[in-house]
Design an enzyme around this catalytic site. Structure first.
Site: not given
Length: 493
Positions: A265, A270, A277, A288, A347, A349, A351
């Protein structure tokens, strides 16, 4: 830092600091401890007897100008219980010695490898640990750098060991240690510097120098392919998305030779997108992309180690930001695999970008999949900051990863993937939705990825909680950990 093995008695090591490991169950009559006492004026025995030094794990005591030794300083280093000693712990102890040397301003260090484990394995992990401990995330400081780097780190053995074998092992340890520190550098970089474009540039330069084949798919290519779940995440940012592809052709002995795909990833920042968030600690979302950094580091290390196995690494790199163009909760997109996804929470994201990366890896011929991602906060609730979560359909690889924890020092615990969890992702308007309820969140996230792996053997490592250390450890600076590099290398060498 230069790391090498020298064949000489530890009391003849001409250095600024000599590190000597003492275990909790060491006895005053032990020959090795008696020899140390003779060379150090009986101070180690005295300190142990009075309790001023306890040989608990990572406890230290620094002796200046020990009589009978050429070293200017002797660092007594607690090894904890002897029966718990192994390669993972040795790596930590070597890092502890490096960090103590930095604090003391010692540039030349000697580390006496404890007996009881294969010398070559000891040399390899000690080299990794020395590089790990010598690392400091101060690249952007212009002054007030608190410690000085160690320049020379010499490994010593009281008995056994062949010089050529140990030198080769140190070389391997330096490759893995440097790759781990590269991953740490990337995850520590601020998001205004490490954009998806910059991450791709680094991958091209570092990857090709290591001998990897590197290509970068741009937005237009991904649009033509139909990577709409990946592109949905990047829609709110002015930074263009990238799909970084790294390849080690290896030696395909037959059509049945497995092609392993490592997927990381790569969300370089993020914010959560429209599903914003909380502001507190949002600055940590620059890390992230730690899974992508781990894949890049591992691929570079594998190439330099000369692995014969065919491997590809894929890093979908994006920013997840809110704007008038950003994907909205309730949007439906069609993935590369053809399945439609209802995006309930922007959020969730990681996946989404991995879904298309997994499908693309399979299109490239991958027959075994391993993804690494800071995917869910739920895994931290389940396992804390001690173990990463691992799940998947490839039990043989899961078992091997668990066994390797004692070597890598990167702990993981398997969570279930019962088919009942899939019901939580049922959508009324699409084939699947990207989130379920709060409970079992790490598992339902993995179930989402499983939908795109289908029948290809697949393992998912959720390293959220393992990517950053919020406090300095005896053997490591605070900040990015590089978690996953050693795990992936150990799996594939």
């Amino acid at each position: 830092m230069r790391i090498e093995y020298r064949s000489l008695h530890y009391f003849d090591a001409d250095c600024d600091l000599l590190a000597y490991v003492i275990f909790e169950d060491a006895k005053p009559k032990d020959a090795s401890l008696q020899r140390l006492n003779r060379k150090a004026g009986n101070l180690p025995a005295s300190l142990l007897a009075t309790g001023e030094f306890k040989a608990e794990l990572h406890k230290t005591f620094l002796l200046h100008r020990p009589a009978g030794m050429k070293a200017r300083n002797l660092l007594l280093l607690g090894g904890g219980p002897r029966q718990e000693f192994g390669l993972a712990r040795l790596r930590e102890l070597a890092g502890n010695a490096a960090r103590n040397a930095r604090r003391a301003g010692c540039r030349r260090v000697a580390f006496l490898l404890p007996q009881g484990l294969p010398p070559a394995d000891c040399a390899r992990v000690a080299a990794e640990g020395a590089l790990y401990g010598n690392y400091e995330p101060d690249a952007y400081k212009t002054n007030d750098k608190k410690t000085r780097e160690v320049e020379e780190y010499v490994l010593l053995l009281e008995k056994g060991g062949k010089a050529e074998e140990l030198a080769a092992a140190i070389g391997k340890g330096c490759i893995v240690g440097s790759a781990t520190n590269l991953a740490r550098n990337l995850a520590n970089d601020p998001a205004n510097i490490l954009t998806p474009t910059r991450l791709a540039e680094i991958a091209v330069v570092e990857g090709r120098q290591a001998g990897l084949k590197v290509e970068v798919l741009e937005r237009e290519e991904m649009e033509k392919l139909g990577m709409n779940t990946l592109l949905a995440v990047s829609r709110g940012s002015d930074e263009p998305p990238k799909l970084i592809v790294l390849e080690i052709p290896g030696e395909k002995k037959s059509q049945k030779t497995p092609l392993v795909a490592l997927l990381g990833k790569g969300v370089t920042f993020d914010s959560g997108g429209i599903s914003l968030k909380p502001g507190e600690k949002m600055e940590e979302m620059k890390a992230d992309m730690a899974g992508g950094a781990a894949v890049l580091g591992a691929m570079i290390a594998l190439a330099r180690l000369g692995t014969k196995k065919p491997v590809i690494g894929l890093i979908p790199a994006v920013e997840n930001l809110p704007s008038g163009k950003a994907t909205k909760p309730g949007d439906v997109v069609k993935s590369l695999l053809g399945k439609t996804v209802e995006i309930i929470n922007t959020d969730a994201e990681g996946r989404l970008i991995l879904a298309d990366a997994i499908a693309y890896a399979r299109r490239r011929g991958a027959t075994q999949l391993v993804d690494v991602a800071t995917l869910t906060g739920a895994v931290i609730i389940a396992l804390g900051k001690v173990n990463a979560g691992m799940m998947g359909t490839d039990q043989k690889t899961l078992d091997r990863l668990r066994t390797n924890c004692s070597i890598t020092g990167e702990k993981m615990w398997q969570l279930p993937l019962d088919k009942e969890y899939r019901k939580e992702l049922e959508s009324e308007v699409a084939d699947i939705k990207n989130v379920g309820p709060r409970w079992g969140g790490a598992i339902t996230a993995a179930k989402f990825l499983e939908e795109f792996a289908e029948d290809t053997p697949w393992v998912h490592l959720d390293i959220a909680g393992m990517d950053l250390d919020h406090d300095e450890r005896p053997y490591a600076a605070k900040g990015a950990t590089g978690f996953g590099v050693r795990t992936l290398v150990q799996l594939l060498v």
